[in-house]
Write a protein that holds these residues in place. Structure first.
Motif, short mmCIF file in Angstrom:
data_model
loop_
_atom_site.label_atom_id
_atom_site.label_comp_id
_atom_site.label_asym_id
_atom_site.label_seq_id
_atom_site.Cartn_x
_atom_site.Cartn_y
_atom_site.Cartn_z
N HIS A 1 -12.37 43.61 18.07
CA HIS A 1 -11.47 42.46 18.96
C HIS A 1 -11.25 41.28 18.44
CE1 HIS A 1 -11.60 45.34 22.06
NE2 HIS A 1 -12.91 45.61 21.58
N VAL A 2 -11.91 40.70 17.48
CA VAL A 2 -11.49 39.38 16.69
C VAL A 2 -10.67 39.72 15.46
CG1 VAL A 2 -12.36 37.12 15.96
CG2 VAL A 2 -13.40 38.42 17.85
N PHE A 3 -11.59 40.44 14.57
CA PHE A 3 -10.70 40.45 13.26
C PHE A 3 -9.60 41.27 13.24
CE2 PHE A 3 -9.77 42.68 9.23
CZ PHE A 3 -10.03 41.73 8.55
N HIS A 4 -9.63 42.57 13.86
CA HIS A 4 -8.40 43.34 13.87
C HIS A 4 -7.41 42.73 14.61
CE1 HIS A 4 -10.60 47.60 13.12
NE2 HIS A 4 -10.69 46.54 11.90
N THR A 5 -7.44 42.12 15.62
CA THR A 5 -6.67 41.13 16.48
C THR A 5 -6.09 40.15 15.62
OG1 THR A 5 -7.77 41.71 18.50
CG2 THR A 5 -6.16 39.74 18.66
N ARG B 1 -15.03 49.84 10.72
CA ARG B 1 -15.13 49.27 9.32
C ARG B 1 -14.01 50.01 8.45
NH1 ARG B 1 -17.80 45.12 6.74
NH2 ARG B 1 -17.42 44.15 8.57
N LYS B 2 -14.34 51.55 8.39
CA LYS B 2 -13.33 52.28 7.65
C LYS B 2 -11.96 52.08 7.94
CE LYS B 2 -16.57 56.03 7.04
NZ LYS B 2 -16.68 57.63 7.20
N ARG B 3 -11.44 51.76 9.36
CA ARG B 3 -10.22 51.39 9.52
C ARG B 3 -9.79 50.16 9.05
NH1 ARG B 3 -11.83 53.32 14.58
NH2 ARG B 3 -12.19 51.27 15.70
N THR B 4 -10.66 49.09 9.09
CA THR B 4 -10.66 47.75 8.33
C THR B 4 -10.22 48.02 6.81
OG1 THR B 4 -11.87 46.68 9.88
CG2 THR B 4 -11.55 45.64 7.70
N PRO C 1 -21.87 48.60 6.14
CA PRO C 1 -22.30 49.34 7.11
C PRO C 1 -23.82 49.95 6.68
CG PRO C 1 -20.14 49.81 6.99
CD PRO C 1 -20.35 49.00 5.89
N ALA C 2 -23.82 50.26 5.58
CA ALA C 2 -25.08 50.89 5.03
C ALA C 2 -26.49 49.75 4.99
CB ALA C 2 -24.90 51.29 3.46
N LEU C 3 -25.99 48.49 4.64
CA LEU C 3 -26.70 47.51 4.73
C LEU C 3 -27.43 47.16 6.07
CD1 LEU C 3 -25.20 45.06 2.18
CD2 LEU C 3 -27.26 46.22 1.84
N LEU C 4 -26.36 47.39 6.88
CA LEU C 4 -26.83 47.11 8.41
C LEU C 4 -27.65 48.06 8.80
CD1 LEU C 4 -26.57 45.67 11.17
CD2 LEU C 4 -24.40 47.21 11.67
#
Length: 156
Positions: free
Chosen positions: A55-59, A100-103, A13-16
């Motif tokens: 919707h892709v990774f979490h799923t 991302r924090k949830r991930t 996230p910081a890099l983004l």
């Protein structure tokens, strides 16, 4: 889990944000090809990164943790939920950061057995750790796309 991959996920996230701030102020809407920039630089939308995360990774991760060896597709058509359709990039970035924090929270709580759970995705057997590596690779692809866009925006 490999600490280098977990760290890369945490740092993304910081890099983004740093990459997004590198664009000239009048060329950072990310609503398609940036005006005055080569369209071949690639279209990247922060909302697409958010959609991939949620919707892709979490799923896929949820399916792998809840089912024995599910068969999945990697890139289904995804629709953003109403709260994720902000028009301005700056409105989408906090939503991505929260996702991302949830991930990272989910990954931090996995047991050794859960890391080894398998799925068949697009005909290939993969473990949860393999899926996590794919998420990290996706992040780096997005940063590479941003670098190409920066090059196009700064070309004479």
């Amino acid at each position: 889990m490999h600490i280098v991959t977990f760290t890369a996920l945490a740092d993304f996230p910081a890099l983004l944000n740093a990459h997004l701030r590198a664009f000239p102020e009048n060329k950072n809407t990310f609503e398609g090809p940036i005006a005055g920039c080569d369209a071949a630089a690639g279209d990247i939308f922060v909302r697409d990164i958010l959609a991939f995360e949620t919707h892709v990774f979490h799923t896929k991760l949820r399916a792998m943790l809840e089912n024995d060896d599910p068969t999945l597709n990697m890139t289904p058509e995804v629709e953003l939920e109403a709260g994720e359709t902000a028009d301005a990039t700056e409105d989408v970035v906090p939503s991505f950061e929260a996702a991302r924090k949830r991930t990272l929270s989910i990954l931090a709580d996995l047991t050794d057995d859960q890391w080894g759970r398998r799925a068949t995705i697009d005909g290939t057997s993969i473990t949860v750790i393999g899926l996590v590596h794919l998420l990290s690779a996706h992040d780096w692809t997005q940063l590479a796309d941003l670098q190409r866009r920066l090059a196009a925006c700064n070309a004479p």
